[in-house]
Design a protein around this motif. Structure first.
Motif, short mmCIF file in Angstrom:
data_model
loop_
_atom_site.label_atom_id
_atom_site.label_comp_id
_atom_site.label_asym_id
_atom_site.label_seq_id
_atom_site.Cartn_x
_atom_site.Cartn_y
_atom_site.Cartn_z
N VAL A 7 0.87 -1.17 0.00
CA VAL A 7 0.00 0.00 0.00
C VAL A 7 0.91 1.22 0.00
CG1 VAL A 7 -1.67 1.35 1.33
CG2 VAL A 7 -1.92 -1.13 1.17
N VAL A 9 1.07 5.66 -0.32
CA VAL A 9 0.31 6.90 -0.18
C VAL A 9 0.69 7.84 -1.31
CG1 VAL A 9 1.97 8.01 1.36
CG2 VAL A 9 -0.43 8.70 1.44
N CYS A 27 -4.22 10.09 -0.73
CA CYS A 27 -4.98 8.88 -1.00
C CYS A 27 -4.02 7.70 -0.95
CB CYS A 27 -5.71 8.94 -2.34
SG CYS A 27 -4.60 8.95 -3.76
N TRP A 28 -4.57 6.50 -0.96
CA TRP A 28 -3.77 5.29 -0.86
C TRP A 28 -4.08 4.40 -2.05
CZ3 TRP A 28 -5.69 8.20 2.87
CH2 TRP A 28 -4.82 8.60 3.91
N GLN A 36 0.47 -0.02 -9.90
CA GLN A 36 -0.81 0.28 -9.27
C GLN A 36 -1.90 -0.60 -9.85
OE1 GLN A 36 -2.05 4.41 -9.23
NE2 GLN A 36 -4.16 3.84 -8.75
N ARG A 44 -6.63 4.58 4.31
CA ARG A 44 -5.66 3.48 4.33
C ARG A 44 -6.35 2.16 4.66
NH1 ARG A 44 -0.01 2.97 4.48
NH2 ARG A 44 0.53 0.88 5.18
N ALA A 47 -7.60 0.63 1.55
CA ALA A 47 -6.48 0.13 0.75
C ALA A 47 -5.93 -1.17 1.35
CB ALA A 47 -5.39 1.18 0.65
N GLU A 48 -5.85 -1.26 2.67
CA GLU A 48 -5.37 -2.48 3.32
C GLU A 48 -6.34 -3.64 3.08
OE1 GLU A 48 -2.55 -3.20 4.61
OE2 GLU A 48 -1.65 -1.23 4.90
#
Length: 73
Positions: A7, A9, A27-28, A36, A44, A47-48
Protein backbone atom coordinates in the motif's frame (compact mmCIF):
# COMPACT_ATOMS: atom_id res chain seq x y z
CA UNK A 1 6.91 -16.71 -8.36
CA UNK A 2 6.64 -14.42 -5.36
CA UNK A 3 4.40 -11.39 -5.65
CA UNK A 4 4.90 -8.19 -3.67
CA UNK A 5 1.69 -6.41 -2.63
CA UNK A 6 2.06 -3.01 -0.96
CA UNK A 7 0.00 0.00 0.00
CA UNK A 8 1.44 3.38 -0.99
CA UNK A 9 0.31 6.90 -0.18
CA UNK A 10 -0.06 9.59 -2.83
CA UNK A 11 -0.03 13.24 -1.81
CA UNK A 12 -0.92 16.50 -3.53
CA UNK A 13 -1.07 16.40 -7.33
CA UNK A 14 -0.81 12.58 -7.26
CA UNK A 15 -4.31 12.46 -5.79
CA UNK A 16 -6.97 11.96 -8.50
CA UNK A 17 -8.99 15.08 -9.34
CA UNK A 18 -12.20 13.42 -8.16
CA UNK A 19 -10.79 13.00 -4.65
CA UNK A 20 -9.14 16.44 -4.63
CA UNK A 21 -12.53 17.93 -5.51
CA UNK A 22 -13.83 16.36 -2.29
CA UNK A 23 -11.02 17.98 -0.30
CA UNK A 24 -8.74 14.92 -0.10
CA UNK A 25 -5.07 15.88 0.02
CA UNK A 26 -3.85 12.28 0.21
CA UNK A 27 -4.98 8.88 -1.00
CA UNK A 28 -3.77 5.29 -0.86
CA UNK A 29 -3.21 2.83 -3.69
CA UNK A 30 -2.40 -0.86 -3.91
CA UNK A 31 0.74 -1.85 -5.78
CA UNK A 32 1.24 -5.39 -7.08
CA UNK A 33 4.86 -5.96 -8.05
CA UNK A 34 5.33 -2.19 -8.16
CA UNK A 35 2.35 -1.45 -10.43
CA UNK A 36 -0.81 0.28 -9.27
CA UNK A 37 -3.85 -1.96 -9.37
CA UNK A 38 -7.35 -0.63 -9.11
CA UNK A 39 -8.52 2.70 -7.85
CA UNK A 40 -7.20 5.19 -5.33
CA UNK A 41 -8.73 4.88 -1.88
CA UNK A 42 -9.65 7.73 0.43
CA UNK A 43 -8.55 5.78 3.52
CA UNK A 44 -5.66 3.48 4.33
CA UNK A 45 -8.11 0.99 5.86
CA UNK A 46 -9.83 0.55 2.48
CA UNK A 47 -6.48 0.13 0.75
CA UNK A 48 -5.37 -2.48 3.32
CA UNK A 49 -8.62 -4.40 2.74
CA UNK A 50 -7.91 -4.39 -0.99
CA UNK A 51 -4.31 -5.50 -0.32
CA UNK A 52 -5.62 -8.44 1.73
CA UNK A 53 -7.93 -9.42 -1.14
CA UNK A 54 -5.02 -9.26 -3.61
CA UNK A 55 -2.88 -11.44 -1.36
CA UNK A 56 -5.68 -14.00 -1.07
CA UNK A 57 -6.23 -14.01 -4.82
CA UNK A 58 -2.55 -14.34 -5.62
CA UNK A 59 -2.17 -17.08 -3.01
CA UNK A 60 -5.11 -18.97 -4.51
CA UNK A 61 -3.60 -18.67 -7.97
CA UNK A 62 -0.25 -19.91 -6.70
CA UNK A 63 -1.90 -22.92 -5.05
CA UNK A 64 -3.74 -23.78 -8.28
CA UNK A 65 -0.52 -23.59 -10.32
CA UNK A 66 1.27 -25.81 -7.80
CA UNK A 67 -1.54 -28.40 -7.95
CA UNK A 68 -1.36 -28.49 -11.73
CA UNK A 69 2.43 -28.88 -11.61
CA UNK A 70 2.16 -31.76 -9.15
CA UNK A 71 -0.40 -33.56 -11.30
CA UNK A 72 1.76 -33.12 -14.40
CA UNK A 73 4.81 -34.71 -12.77
Amino acid sequence: MTNQVDVAVMIGSGVPKSLRALGQKACWVVLVNGEQRGTAFSSRVEAEECRTAWLAQLGANLGTRQEHAQRAS
